[in-house]
Design an enzyme around this catalytic site. Structure first.
Site, short mmCIF file in Angstrom:
data_model
loop_
_atom_site.label_atom_id
_atom_site.label_comp_id
_atom_site.label_asym_id
_atom_site.label_seq_id
_atom_site.Cartn_x
_atom_site.Cartn_y
_atom_site.Cartn_z
N ASN A 125 7.14 -2.53 6.24
CA ASN A 125 7.97 -2.97 7.36
C ASN A 125 9.13 -2.00 7.52
O ASN A 125 10.09 -2.02 6.74
CB ASN A 125 8.48 -4.39 7.10
CG ASN A 125 9.24 -4.98 8.28
OD1 ASN A 125 9.68 -4.26 9.17
ND2 ASN A 125 9.38 -6.29 8.29
N ASP A 131 9.65 -7.74 14.11
CA ASP A 131 8.71 -8.58 13.39
C ASP A 131 8.10 -9.65 14.29
O ASP A 131 6.91 -9.97 14.19
CB ASP A 131 9.40 -9.26 12.20
CG ASP A 131 9.68 -8.29 11.06
OD1 ASP A 131 9.27 -7.11 11.17
OD2 ASP A 131 10.31 -8.71 10.07
N GLY A 150 4.72 -8.47 9.18
CA GLY A 150 5.79 -7.62 9.69
C GLY A 150 5.64 -6.12 9.48
O GLY A 150 6.54 -5.36 9.83
N ASP A 152 4.62 -2.33 10.27
CA ASP A 152 4.68 -1.70 11.58
C ASP A 152 4.49 -0.18 11.47
O ASP A 152 4.31 0.36 10.38
CB ASP A 152 6.00 -2.02 12.28
CG ASP A 152 7.23 -1.75 11.41
OD1 ASP A 152 7.21 -0.74 10.67
OD2 ASP A 152 8.19 -2.54 11.47
N ASP A 317 -15.67 -0.16 15.07
CA ASP A 317 -15.93 -1.45 14.46
C ASP A 317 -17.24 -2.04 14.98
O ASP A 317 -17.58 -1.88 16.16
CB ASP A 317 -14.76 -2.38 14.80
CG ASP A 317 -14.88 -3.75 14.17
OD1 ASP A 317 -14.79 -3.83 12.93
OD2 ASP A 317 -15.09 -4.73 14.91
N GLU A 346 -19.10 1.59 11.77
CA GLU A 346 -19.31 0.52 10.79
C GLU A 346 -20.67 -0.11 11.09
O GLU A 346 -20.83 -0.81 12.10
CB GLU A 346 -18.22 -0.53 10.90
CG GLU A 346 -18.40 -1.65 9.87
CD GLU A 346 -17.66 -2.93 10.21
OE1 GLU A 346 -17.25 -3.63 9.28
OE2 GLU A 346 -17.49 -3.22 11.42
#
Length: 603
Positions: A125, A131, A150, A152, A317, A346
């Site tokens: 964070n 947040d 939170g 980032d 994905d 994937e």
């Protein structure tokens, strides 16, 4: 970056938000949304740009404008008037930018790299002020394993030096695009805006800054792309661009998850349909990639981010859950624009014959070509999670699992371009699979960093973070200790690590740095010998270098005769233990302790 829209009638969105001149593909599709916008006629007066056609759908609030942008076009604002007869109802100033020189020839990640995977919400964070944000539903709550914690973009940037020190040269983050679900949004796979970084991570320019900071440290940045599904709270779900934009059923219908139906020559149409069209989850509407407008939309999403943030690769994905022919066309379009780029899919199956099906150029019975240069080697991961716990060797136990995996490498177009890993954000932490054994950890890391393929490290594996899958995803995706100012310790620093964590980190760091400077371990040939007594011996070599690896998976020490390896060691007399940095003569045999890896540089 966003196009400027003058609202004489209500217009809410233009996508992509900008584009570039000098692209190999000179065509561009604009999706414009506004109340009854389909009634308007677009007009452009910009040298080099022509409207090829417009397309309406069954939703009057959308208009698709297809542009042709000639190579002679100059960068600047593209002025688009939308007319009702002779009256201008809406005016769009659309940004056309210049490409970075050499952009199309950017290099992708490959066997020369060691990749690091992290989940941004769980890494660090760096900006507590974001947040929780007013434009997103779920607020921060670190007490919940599956809540937002939170992490980032600034937190990632703050620790890039840590990654560089570890030896990392490629960074894959799970998605950073907006996921506005009210719960479980931290994983970001239920995307609600494909052109917007989630405000709890930062903004689009922060992502560009992350890319620039990575580049300054020799780290390639890889974006996680989701084609198969969006989030239930995606902005278009309240007003779909077309009824067939997503797959819809009379009642909720989940995918059967049977990936085998795609490459099964006997699969029923019903089973294949259910696999491809069923929803991945209740919160993830299934995208209809076969729809021509949808396919073009997602081609442009990928190209936009590659160009906008100067990325070095993509991870896709759930690649096989899409219509596989549309997904193949998507991949080819990206590589046509960036021929040296690497894209890894994937494709979560458990046998090399299944995985090989998905690597582009493989000789498939139905001639299918995904165009994916790389796929994730889940069969090898399966071997890692069990092999080192087998203290004795049977035909298919112990280190024979590694051997049995590699003997099928002939199925792949390029086995050296497979992404290899002991764990990731979807499976049990490797440290838990080996019950916290430092010896087994060192064996696994030695093998991961010396075998063929592109090694990937999941954030925290370098300090043996644990997490059992049976306890839930939140426990395999725990926060990195020290990523938050209030954390009791900071494992990003040597002072903040336990003795065992330091031993794990130091061992892996040494391996990675050695690999980074040893071409034989990146692109060299691979020669292995049938395991005996749960001991596996293999070599990586080129014309100037040779590395010998011995994995003794028994609990007791082994003495192995070197005569068996004469074809590799003939004329070789000296070796250096890479870990201890001691040199010794190669005599008739080598003794290696139980549950130990020996990495030798042959001189």
């Amino acid at each position: 970056m966003k196009p400027s829209v003058t609202n004489k009638c209500q217009a809410t969105r233009v996508e992509p938000p900008c584009w570039w001149i000098g692209m190999r593909n000179t065509k561009l599709m604009l999706m414009v949304r506004g109340t009854n916008i389909c009634k308007l006629i677009p007009v452009i007066n910009h040298k080099g740009v022509e409207i090829q056609k417009t397309q309406k759908t069954n939703n009057p609030n959308y208009l698709f404008i297809f542009l042709s942008i000639s190579p002679e076009t100059q960068a600047g604002q593209l002025h688009i008037s939308l007319l009702d007869g002779l009256t201008e109802k809406m005016h769009i100033d659309y940004p056309l930018k210049s490409r970075t020189e050499g952009s199309s020839q950017r290099s992708g990640f490959g066997p020369e790299d060691v990749m690091y995977l992290l989940m941004p919400d769980r890494f660090a964070n760096g900006n507590p002020a974001i947040d929780s944000t007013s434009d997103t539903k779920e607020k921060v709550n670190r007490s919940k394993p599956n809540g937002r914690h939170g992490g980032d973009i600034q937190g990632i940037i703050d620790h890039l030096d840590y990654l560089a020190d570890l030896g990392i040269s490629a960074l894959w983050t799970t998605p950073l695009l907006e996921d506005d679900m009210a719960h479980f949004s931290y994983h970001q796979y239920a995307i609600s805006d494909y052109y917007k970084i989630d405000s709890r991570f930062g903004c689009n320019s922060d992502y560009v800054r992350l890319s620039e900071e990575c580049r300054q440290r020799g780290i390639k940045l890889i974006m996680d792309v989701v084609l198969n599904h969006c989030g239930l709270n995606h902005w278009w779900m309240k007003d779909l661009p077309d009824k067939s934009w997503i797959h819809q059923f009379a009642v909720f219908t989940r995918s059967n998850y049977r990936m085998s139906t795609v490459n099964d020559p006997y699969a029923s149409d019903q089973d294949k349909m259910l696999y491809t069209n069923g929803w991945f989850d209740t919160s993830m509407p299934d995208i209809n990639l076969k729809h021509p407008l949808v396919l073009t939309y997602f081609k442009q999403v990928a190209i936009f981010w590659l160009e906008y943030a100067n990325l070095n690769g993509l991870r896709v994905d759930t690649f096989p859950f899409n219509d596989i022919h549309a997904a193949s066309e998507w991949t080819k379009a990206i590589l046509d624009e960036y021929p040296k780029l690497n894209i890894v899919g994937e494709c979560w199956q458990h046998h090399p014959s299944e995985i090989a099906f998905w690597q582009g150029g493989s000789k498939n019975y139905n001639h299918y070509n995904s165009h994916l240069k790389s796929v994730m080697d889940f069969p090898l991961t399966d071997a890692f999670t069990t092999a080192l716990n087998d203290d004795t060797q049977a035909w298919d136990m112990g280190v024979a699992k590694f051997y049995n995996n590699y003997v099928l490498d002939y199925l792949y177009k390029d086995a050296n371009n497979l992404l290899i890993f002991v764990d990731n954000h979807d499976i049990q932490r490797f440290a838990s699979s080996i019950k916290g054994s430092l010896k087994k950890y060192k064996m696994a890391m030695t093998h991961l960093l010396t075998t063929r393929g592109i090694p990937q490290i999941y954030a925290g594996t370098e300090i043996m973070m644990n997490g059992k899958k049976e306890k839930g995803d939140g426990f395999i995706r725990k926060d990195f200790p020290g990523g938050w100012a209030c954390d009791a310790r900071d494992a990003f620093t040597r002072a903040g690590r336990t003795k065992k964590e330091s031993q794990a980190f130091d061992y892996l760091q040494k391996l990675i740095h050695y690999r980074n400077n040893k071409p034989a371990l990146q692109t060299g040939a691979f020669r292995h010998f049938v395991p005996e007594a749960n001991t596996y011996v293999y070599f990586r070599y080129n014309q100037t270098e040779m590395v010998m690896v011995v994995l003794n998976n028994q609990t007791r020490k082994q003495t192995i005769s070197l005569d068996r390896f004469a074809e590799m060691l003939k004329g070789k007399h000296m070796a250096r233990d890479v870990i201890t940095e001691t040199c010794f003569q190669l005599r008739s045999s080598i003794t290696i302790p139980g549950k130990t890896a020996l990495l030798l540089e042959i001189e």
